[in-house]
Design an enzyme around this catalytic site. Structure first.
Site, PDB file in Angstrom:
ATOM      1  N   GLY A   1       0.816  -1.205   0.000  1.00 45.42           N
ATOM      2  CA  GLY A   1       0.000   0.000   0.000  1.00 45.42           C
ATOM      3  C   GLY A   1       0.844   1.245   0.000  1.00 45.42           C
TER       4      GLY A   1
ATOM      5  N   LYS B   1       1.478   0.308   7.675  1.00 41.82           N
ATOM      6  CA  LYS B   1       1.986  -1.054   7.425  1.00 41.82           C
ATOM      7  C   LYS B   1       3.007  -1.452   8.494  1.00 41.82           C
ATOM      8  CE  LYS B   1       3.466  -0.076   3.289  1.00 41.82           C
ATOM      9  NZ  LYS B   1       3.061   1.342   3.221  1.00 41.82           N
ATOM     10  N   THR B   2       3.950  -0.563   8.787  1.00 42.32           N
ATOM     11  CA  THR B   2       5.002  -0.898   9.748  1.00 42.32           C
ATOM     12  C   THR B   2       4.452  -1.001  11.168  1.00 42.32           C
ATOM     13  OG1 THR B   2       6.626   0.237   8.355  1.00 42.32           O
ATOM     14  CG2 THR B   2       7.251  -0.190  10.637  1.00 42.32           C
TER      15      THR B   2
ATOM     16  N   SER C   1      -4.488   3.102 -18.192  1.00 46.22           N
ATOM     17  CA  SER C   1      -5.800   3.435 -17.634  1.00 46.22           C
ATOM     18  C   SER C   1      -6.321   4.795 -18.081  1.00 46.22           C
ATOM     19  CB  SER C   1      -5.749   3.381 -16.103  1.00 46.22           C
ATOM     20  OG  SER C   1      -4.850   4.342 -15.613  1.00 46.22           O
TER      21      SER C   1
ATOM     22  N   LYS D   1      -8.206   5.196  -6.689  1.00 46.77           N
ATOM     23  CA  LYS D   1      -8.677   6.219  -7.631  1.00 46.77           C
ATOM     24  C   LYS D   1      -9.995   6.834  -7.170  1.00 46.77           C
ATOM     25  CE  LYS D   1      -6.385   3.995 -11.572  1.00 46.77           C
ATOM     26  NZ  LYS D   1      -6.559   3.229 -12.821  1.00 46.77           N
TER      27      LYS D   1
END
Length: 807
Positions: free
Chosen positions: A363, A369-370, A685, A728
C-alpha cells in the site's frame, strides 16, 4: 642500522629502555606475549610506548631468581623488539605482545631509575660463506632430527614443521628452532650470541642429536607400556592427573573453555549444530590464545551460545484479547485483522506445529503497514524485530559472510534472532520492494529460501555453517510497489493490499490516535487545546494531500508546537482549533479544490491515476493548430503514448460516425498535454480519457466537470479493466467529484470500498467508448456503430457435413 633476515633495514636509536627477561631468551622475528609485573619493568614498557617507534631492548637475566637484577646480572647481548600491543590486567600486571627485530649489545647503562636505560650497539649478522649445497644438507639434517624429536612425544608448536618448510636462511632457521626447544637460559643465550648463521645452525643440530640420544635412552628404561598397566593402576593415574590439573590450574583459559562447553550443552543444540560447535571448541583449545584464528572461533562460539535454539515466547492465542489490541492500535483494516485472528485460531487447534504465516502488506506510504507489525506482535505475545531492507544490495546481508573473511558477521536474520532471544518472533521486513542488486549478488534471490515455508526450517547462514530453523517466525513484509518485487519472491507471500484512507477515516483516526499522541509528545493537555471537527477537516483538506497519515500527523504536531509556545510565553487561554485558527497558526492553505475543474470545458477531461502514494486525479488537456501530427507532452511513458495512439486510431476509423471531417486530421496538429510535467506518468488506464478529450476537441463538445474516468481503450472501442480502483475513487472523493466512470469488469473492485463511501459517488460501469461519450460529453449527439464488425448469429452457425458436400 642493521639488516634483518629478509634484507629489510631496521633503524633504532642509540639509547633504549631495557626490559630484563627472567626465564627465556628472545630471538629476532619471535612474536610472543610477555607478562610484566615489576614496577621498573612496567615503567620501561610505558616509556617505550610513549615513543613513536615503540622499541625496547629485551635482555635475559643470568639469575632468574633475582627480583631487581644489577647491570652485572644481565647478559650484554639482547634483542631489540617492538611492542605490538599492551593490555593492563586486573592484578596490576601488564601483558604485552612483542616482536623481535634485531640483535643488539649493551655498551653502557646510562640510567637506572626509575628503569634501566642503555646505550646499544648494533650487531651485524655475519655473511654466509659456506656453499649452498652444504647449507641445504645441514638444514635437511636439522629438520629430520626435529621430526624425530617430535615423534618421541616432545611437545612443540603443531605448525612448526609447516613453517620450517618455507625458511631457507640458516640463521633464521636456527633461531626459530631454538625458540621452540624450551632450552635453559644459558644455553639459549649462547645460541643468540653466535653471529655466524651456519655455526648457529650446526649448534642447533648438535643439541637435537643430544636430545635424541636422551630420548632413546629414556625409551629403553621406560617402565611398562600403558597397555601393561592394570585397570586399577590406569584409573589411579587418571585420578592423579585430574587432581593435579585441578590443583595447579596451570592454564587460565581452561575455565573459559569449560564455561563455553557448559553453555553449549545447556543450549540443547540440534545434533548438527552441537557437532560443529564442539569441533570448533576443540580447535580453539589447541590454539594459541593470541592468534587471529582463535579470536574468530571464540566469536563464532559466542554467536552459537547467544542464539535461541529452543527458547520460545509464550504465545497468546486468545482471539478476543488479540482483537481488542488490534482495534485499539489501528482503525478499520478489517481484512488484516481477520487474517491474524484466523492464524491464532489455527494455533489454538494445531498447537506449536503450525508454521508462521508469511504476509506482505502492500500500500501507499503512511497507511500503517510498519506499525501493524508491532501491533500483531503485541496481540500474539511475541517479540518484535524490524529488518529494514531498503537499499540492501549485498547477498551476504541475508546469508552472512563466510568466516574466512576479516570482520565476518552472520546475516541480518541470524542477528535478529540473537536480538529477540526467541525462535518465534514477529519479523517485519520493511521496504521489501526497495531491495537492490549488484556485483555482490542478488539479495532478493537469497530471500527465496527465507520466505519459503518448505525451506526455511533448514536455513543455512554462511557464518554459522549449520541449519537454523526459521519456520516458527511470523514474517510480515511491507511494500509500496508490488511490481518491483521479483515474481518468485512475490509468489511465496500472501499479499494483503492496504488502500489509502478516506476523508472521514482520517478525521476519525486523527481524533482517536494522532491528536492524543501529539499532545502527549508536546506536553500539552485538554486544558490547553481542543480540536474541533471543523478544524481537523480544514487541516486535512488544506494542508495534506496524501493517501496515508504521515503529513497529517506532522501538521497536527505543528499545531501542538504553536500552542506549546503560547503556553511557554505565559498565555493561559485555551486554544480552539477551528478553520480560522488553523490558517492563523499554519498560514494559508497549501492545497485547495482548484484541482477539480470549475466549469465544463472543451478538450479538458479529468482522469484518475494510481501512484505509490495513493490515488490522484489527472487532468488531460488537448488543443489543435495547423500541422499534420499528434504531439504528446507531460513526461509520458511508452504505455501511455501507445494508449494515445490507440485512441487516435479508433477515432480516425470512426470519424464520420463521430461527426468529424477527415480533413481535420490532414490539416491540424493535435497536442495532448498532461500537467505536472516533472512527474513521470505511465499506464493504460488513461485510454478512455484520452479518447474523450480528442473527440471533445474535434467536435467542439463540452466535457462535464463533475465526471472523472478510468479505463483502457482498444482499437475497436471496448473498455478494458484496470487496477487501483479503490485508490482512484478515494482521490475522486478528495477532489469533490460526484460521478466516476469505470470499466464494466471493475465492479467487483467496488466491494473493497465501504458501503457508506460508495453511496457518496455515482459509479457508472461501461463496456465501450460510446457509453463513455454519452455520459462525459454534454449534449452528445453522435452514434457509433460498434457492432458492424461482428458476424451475425446465422453467419456463425457451422456448416453440416451435407452442406459441405452440396457446396
Amino acid at each position: 642500522m642493521v639488516t634483518n633476515y629478509e634484507g629489510e633495514a631496521i633503524e633504532f636509536k642509540e639509547t633504549l629502555p631495557l626490559l630484563p627477561v627472567r626465564d627465556l631468551v628472545v630471538y629476532p622475528f619471535m612474536i610472543l606475549p610477555l607478562f610484566v609485573g615489576r614496577e621498573t619493568s612496567i615503567k620501561a614498557v610505558e616509556e617505550s610506548l610513549n615513543n613513536t617507534d615503540r622499541l625496547i631492548l629485551l635482555a635475559s637475566q643470568k639469575d632468574i631468581t633475582a627480583e631487581n637484577p644489577s647491570p652485572s646480572e644481565i647478559y650484554q647481548m639482547g634483542t631489540v623488539a617492538m611492542i605490538m600491543r599492551m593490555r593492563k590486567l586486573p592484578d596490576g600486571r601488564i601483558k604485552i605482545l612483542i616482536q623481535g627485530l634485531a640483535k643488539a649489545r649493551i655498551k653502557e647503562f646510562v640510567g637506572t631509575e626509575p628503569f634501566y636505560q642503555v646505550k646499544v650497539e648494533k650487531v651485524e649478522t655475519q655473511p654466509v660463506t659456506v656453499a649452498p649445497a652444504t647449507i641445504e644438507a645441514l638444514s635437511r639434517s636439522v629438520k629430520e632430527n626435529l621430526e624425530k624429536v617430535i615423534s618421541f612425544g616432545k611437545v612443540l608448536s603443531p605448525d612448526i614443521m609447516m613453517v620450517l618448510e618455507d625458511i631457507t636462511d640458516p640463521g633464521r632457521l636456527a633461531d626459530l628452532i631454538a625458540s621452540n626447544l624450551n632450552l635453559k637460559v644459558g644455553e639459549a643465550q649462547k645460541i643468540l650470541e653466535i653471529l655466524d648463521p651456519v655455526e648457529r645452525l650446526n649448534t642447533i643440530n648438535q643439541i637435537l642429536v643430544h636430545e635424541l640420544e636422551v630420548l632413546n635412552a629414556q625409551a629403553k628404561v621406560k617402565p611398562n607400556k600403558p597397555e601393561d598397566y592394570s585397570k586399577q593402576q590406569r584409573d589411579f593415574l587418571k585420578d592423579q592427573i585430574k587432581s593435579m590439573k585441578q590443583e595447579l590450574d596451570e592454564n587460565e583459559k581452561d575455565g573459559e573453555f569449560v564455561e563455553i562447553k557448559e553453555k553449549l550443552i545447556a543450549k540443547s543444540l540440534p545434533p548438527e549444530a552441537e557437532k560443529e560447535a564442539m569441533k570448533q571448541l576443540g580447535r580453539l583449545e589447541r590454539m594459541h590464545p593470541d592468534s587471529s584464528e582463535a579470536s574468530i572461533l571464540r566469536s563464532y562460539l559466542e554467536w552459537v551460545v547467544d542464539l535461541p535454539w529452543t527458547e520460545k515466547s509464550e504465545e497468546i492465542t486468545d482471539l478476543k484479547y488479540a482483537k481488542e489490541v488490534l482495534d485499539e492500535d489501528h482503525f478499520d483494516l478489517d481484512k488484516i485483522k481477520e487474517r491474524i485472528l484466523e492464524y491464532l485460531a489455527v494455533r489454538q487447534l494445531k498447537g506449536a506445529t503450525a508454521k508462521g504465516p508469511i504476509l506482505c502488506f502492500s500500500g501507499p506510504p503512511g497507511v500503517g503497514k510498519t506499525s501493524l507489525g508491532k501491533s500483531i506482535a503485541k496481540a500474539t505475545g511475541r517479540e518484535f524485530v524490524r529488518i529494514s531492507l531498503g537499499g540492501v544490495k549485498d547477498e551476504s546481508e541475508i546469508r552472512g559472510h563466510r568466516r574466512t573473511y576479516v570482520g565476518a558477521m552472520p546475516g541480518r536474520f541470524v542477528q535478529a534472532m540473537k536480538q529477540c532471544k526467541t525462535t518465534n518472533p514477529v519479523i517485519l521486513l520493511d521496504e521489501l520492494d526497495k531491495l537492490g542488486s549488484d556485483f555482490k549478488g542478488d539479495p532478493a534471490s537469497a530471500m527465496l529460501e527465507v520466505l519459503d515455508p518448505e525451506q526455511n526450517c533448514t536455513f543455512r547462514d554462511n557464518y554459522l555453517n549449520v541449519s537454523y530453523d526459521l519456520s516458527q517466525i511470523m514474517f510480515i513484509a511491507t511494500a509500496n510497489m508490488l511490481d518491483q518485487i521479483p515474481g518468485p519472491l512475490r509468489d511465496r507471500m500472501e499479499i494483503i493490499n492496504l488502500s489509502g484512507y478516506s476523508h472521514e477515516e482520517k478525521v476519525a483516526i486523527s481524533k482517536k490516535y494522532l491528536i492524543p499522541k501529539q499532545m502527549d509528545e508536546h506536553g500539552i493537555t485538554d486544558d490547553h487545546i481542543e480540536f474541533h471537527d471543523e478544524g481537523v477537516e480544514a487541516l486535512i483538506n488544506g494542508y495534506t494531500r496524501e493517501a496515508g497519515l504521515r503529513n497529517l500527523e506532522r501538521q497536527v504536531g505543528a499545531l501542538c508546537r504553536k500552542v506549546a509556545k503560547k503556553i511557554a510565553t505565559g498565555s493561559v487561554t485555551k486554544t480552539h482549533i477551528l478553520t480560522a485558527t488553523v490558517e492563523e497558526l499554519l498560514g494559508p492553505a497549501m492545497y485547495s479544490h482548484e484541482d477539480s475543474n470549475e466549469f465544463d470545458e472543451v478538450g479538458v477531461a479529468t482522469g484518475l491515476a494510481w501512484t505509490a502514494a495513493g490515488g490522484e486525479i489527472l487532468h488531460i488537456e488537448a488543443t489543435k493548430m495547423k500541422g499534420r501530427r499528434i504531439t504528446l507532452t507531460g513526461q509520458l511513458g511508452e504505455v501511455m503514448k501507445e494508449s494515445a495512439q490507440t485512441a487516435m486510431g479508433f477515432i480516425r476509423s470512426h470519424a464520420a460516425e463521430l461527426g468529424i471531417d477527415d480533413k481535420v486530421f490532414e490539416e491540424n496538429e493535435i497536442h495532448i498535454h498532461l500537467p505536472a510535467g516533472a512527474i513521470p506518468k505511465d499506464g493504460p488506464s488513461a485510454g478512455i480519457t484520452l479518447a474523450t478529450v480528442i473527440v471533445s476537441l474535434l467536435t467542439n463538445t463540452y466535457i462535464s466537470k463533475d465526471i472523472a474516468m478510468t479505463g483502457e481503450i482498444t482499437l475497436t472501442g471496448k473498455v478494458l479493466p484496470v487496477g487501483g480502483i479503490k485508490e482512484k475513487v478515494l482521490a475522486a472523493m478528495r477532489a469533490g467529484i460526484e460521478t466516476v466512470i469505470i470499466p464494466w469488469k471493475c465492479q467487483k473492485d467496488l466491494l473493497e470500498i465501504p458501503a457508506h463511501y460508495r453511496k457518496k459517488i455515482n459509479f457508472v460501469p461501461v463496456k465501450n467508448i460510446q457509453e463513455v461519450l454519452e455520459i462525459a460529453l454534454v449534449d452528445w449527439k453522435g452514434q457509433l456503430s460498434l457492432d458492424s464488425r461482428k458476424r451475425k448469429t446465422e453467419e456463425k452457425k457451422p456448416r453440416t457435413k451435407n452442406d459441405q458436400v452440396a457446396a
